[in-house]
Design a protein around this motif. Structure first.
Motif, PDB file in Angstrom:
ATOM      1  N   ASN A   1       0.825  -1.204   0.000  1.00 27.01           N
ATOM      2  CA  ASN A   1       0.000   0.000   0.000  1.00 27.01           C
ATOM      3  C   ASN A   1       0.864   1.260   0.000  1.00 27.01           C
ATOM      4  OD1 ASN A   1      -1.694   2.199   0.817  1.00 27.01           O
ATOM      5  ND2 ASN A   1      -3.211   0.708   1.495  1.00 27.01           N
ATOM      6  N   LEU A   2       1.674   1.414   1.026  1.00 25.84           N
ATOM      7  CA  LEU A   2       2.519   2.604   1.130  1.00 25.84           C
ATOM      8  C   LEU A   2       3.617   2.615   0.068  1.00 25.84           C
ATOM      9  CD1 LEU A   2       2.876   2.879   5.021  1.00 25.84           C
ATOM     10  CD2 LEU A   2       1.345   4.144   3.500  1.00 25.84           C
ATOM     11  N   ALA A   3       4.097   1.432  -0.315  1.00 28.34           N
ATOM     12  CA  ALA A   3       5.132   1.375  -1.358  1.00 28.34           C
ATOM     13  C   ALA A   3       4.599   1.893  -2.686  1.00 28.34           C
ATOM     14  CB  ALA A   3       5.643  -0.055  -1.510  1.00 28.34           C
ATOM     15  N   LEU A   4       3.330   1.610  -2.978  1.00 23.38           N
ATOM     16  CA  LEU A   4       2.726   2.107  -4.215  1.00 23.38           C
ATOM     17  C   LEU A   4       2.634   3.626  -4.209  1.00 23.38           C
ATOM     18  CD1 LEU A   4       1.260   1.514  -6.902  1.00 23.38           C
ATOM     19  CD2 LEU A   4      -0.870   1.373  -5.593  1.00 23.38           C
ATOM     20  N   LEU A   5       2.189   4.179  -3.079  1.00 26.51           N
ATOM     21  CA  LEU A   5       2.099   5.635  -2.979  1.00 26.51           C
ATOM     22  C   LEU A   5       3.487   6.261  -3.027  1.00 26.51           C
ATOM     23  CD1 LEU A   5       0.341   8.137  -2.536  1.00 26.51           C
ATOM     24  CD2 LEU A   5       0.561   7.763  -0.070  1.00 26.51           C
ATOM     25  N   GLY A   6       4.467   5.648  -2.392  1.00 24.22           N
ATOM     26  CA  GLY A   6       5.824   6.178  -2.434  1.00 24.22           C
ATOM     27  C   GLY A   6       6.416   6.139  -3.827  1.00 24.22           C
ATOM     28  N   MET A   7       6.071   5.126  -4.615  1.00 23.44           N
ATOM     29  CA  MET A   7       6.580   5.038  -5.976  1.00 23.44           C
ATOM     30  C   MET A   7       6.035   6.183  -6.833  1.00 23.44           C
ATOM     31  SD  MET A   7       6.173   1.921  -8.716  1.00 23.44           S
ATOM     32  CE  MET A   7       4.383   2.176  -8.795  1.00 23.44           C
ATOM     33  N   PHE A   8       4.768   6.512  -6.651  1.00 20.17           N
ATOM     34  CA  PHE A   8       4.189   7.611  -7.413  1.00 20.17           C
ATOM     35  C   PHE A   8       4.734   8.960  -6.946  1.00 20.17           C
ATOM     36  CE2 PHE A   8       1.105   4.425  -8.649  1.00 20.17           C
ATOM     37  CZ  PHE A   8       0.750   4.806  -9.925  1.00 20.17           C
ATOM     38  N   THR A   9       4.978   9.070  -5.640  1.00 18.07           N
ATOM     39  CA  THR A   9       5.477  10.342  -5.115  1.00 18.07           C
ATOM     40  C   THR A   9       6.946  10.551  -5.425  1.00 18.07           C
ATOM     41  OG1 THR A   9       3.890  10.057  -3.307  1.00 18.07           O
ATOM     42  CG2 THR A   9       5.539  11.788  -3.049  1.00 18.07           C
ATOM     43  N   ALA A  10       7.710   9.474  -5.579  1.00 20.91           N
ATOM     44  CA  ALA A  10       9.154   9.590  -5.811  1.00 20.91           C
ATOM     45  C   ALA A  10       9.471  10.298  -7.117  1.00 20.91           C
ATOM     46  CB  ALA A  10       9.797   8.209  -5.796  1.00 20.91           C
ATOM     47  N   ALA A  11       8.547  10.265  -8.076  1.00 15.89           N
ATOM     48  CA  ALA A  11       8.812  10.930  -9.351  1.00 15.89           C
ATOM     49  C   ALA A  11       8.972  12.430  -9.187  1.00 15.89           C
ATOM     50  CB  ALA A  11       7.695  10.621 -10.347  1.00 15.89           C
TER      51      ALA A  11
END
Length: 307
Positions: free
Chosen positions: A124-134
């Motif tokens: 869950n949080l990894a998915l949001l972090g992947m989108f935010t990392a951009a």
């Protein structure tokens, strides 16, 4: 009947007032704060007001009497800037890029935020972090890889005259959508987590599908943050020029920000004409902000009154 003697009622204690020195200190601090904010506002507004003032002045008058003079007012700067900068074509180019990019970003980011906020799973949080990392990477670091990627992707010629995503509005829409989706998903997910789960449980009982819960339940409740993000996205994508210079190769496809460069002369620059062009370029973002001002402010202040 026995008479009850009237008892003297105790007087209510007088409200204690703060010491005079403390009240004076708070008042003085507030005045200093107001003076500071007024000075900062004037410093910030001075370049904008100066550009607006000079946009109504003739260059021949200011070159003779100086920019500190008063007079020489004219409206020819706006018509000259519109014609010389080819604003009609470039305004259309910016609209072709900005409107689809803003809509696509809000739709995709709201979907990601809905999944992250509504469901609990391992990544869950990894998915949001992947989108935010951009959003943490500078665009300059991705310039060469994205340029080569867009050059190698083949598309039909009705999509792009070059046969690739280079020199295409679609490529510019995709890159702006990709870079803005992470931030919007992060903001929307934090707001969607505040929506009571009982609403979704009631929707499940009524037989509403996940797609229907996102479209008819979540999005109407997220109207303030969506309006705030829409205002910010219009400003960011509309004023973006870095990726346009990299991905576009035809001058007639450049956005409105490139029109200001057409107002610069080879040997000298008419800054009154350039100021008029800047005012024209800034008008669409100002119109969007004032149209969504109420929703924008309410979206920024969400959660400030929760204790």
């Amino acid at each position: 009947m026995t008479a009850v003697a009237d008892r003297p009622t105790a007087a209510a204690p007088a409200p204690t007032s703060a010491p005079a020195g403390r009240r004076k200190k708070v008042t003085t601090g507030r005045r200093v704060l107001h003076v500071f904010l007024i000075v900062v506002a004037l410093v910030w507004l001075f370049p904008v007001l100066w550009a607006l003032y000079n946009s109504f002045r003739d260059y021949a008058y200011t070159s003779t009497h100086g920019y500190a003079s008063f007079g020489g007012f004219t409206l020819r700067n706006f018509t000259n800037a519109w014609n010389q900068g080819d604003f009609a074509r470039h305004f259309l180019n910016s609209a072709i890029v900005t409107i689809p990019a803003v809509v696509a970003t809000l739709v995709l980011s709201s979907m990601v935020a809905f999944v992250v906020a509504r469901f609990n799973f391992t990544f869950n949080l990894a998915l949001l972090g992947m989108f935010t990392a951009a959003n943490l990477l500078p665009p300059q670091a991705l310039l060469i890889p994205i340029y080569r990627l867009f050059r190698s992707i083949q598309v039909p010629f009705w999509v792009s005259s070059s046969g690739t995503l280079l020199d295409s509005f679609w490529g510019l829409i995709l890159i702006n959508t990709a870079f803005q989706t992470g931030f919007c998903a992060f903001v929307l997910s934090n707001y969607m987590k505040t929506i009571p789960m009982e609403l979704y449980e009631a929707a499940d009982v009524d037989g509403a599908s996940v797609l229907r819960q996102w479209w008819q339940l979540t999005l109407p409740l997220c109207r303030p943050p969506l309006a705030a993000l829409a205002t910010l996205l219009v400003t960011w994508i509309y004023n973006e020029f870095f990726w346009a210079t990299v991905l576009l190769q035809s001058g007639d496809k450049f956005p409105i920000t490139s029109s200001l460069n057409n107002l610069r002369g080879q040997f000298f620059t008419d800054y009154n004409l350039l100021s008029a062009g800047s005012v024209l370029v800034a008008l669409p973002t100002l119109i969007v902000f004032f149209a969504l001002q109420k929703q924008f402010v309410s979206g920024l202040t969400l959660g400030t009154t929760k204790g």
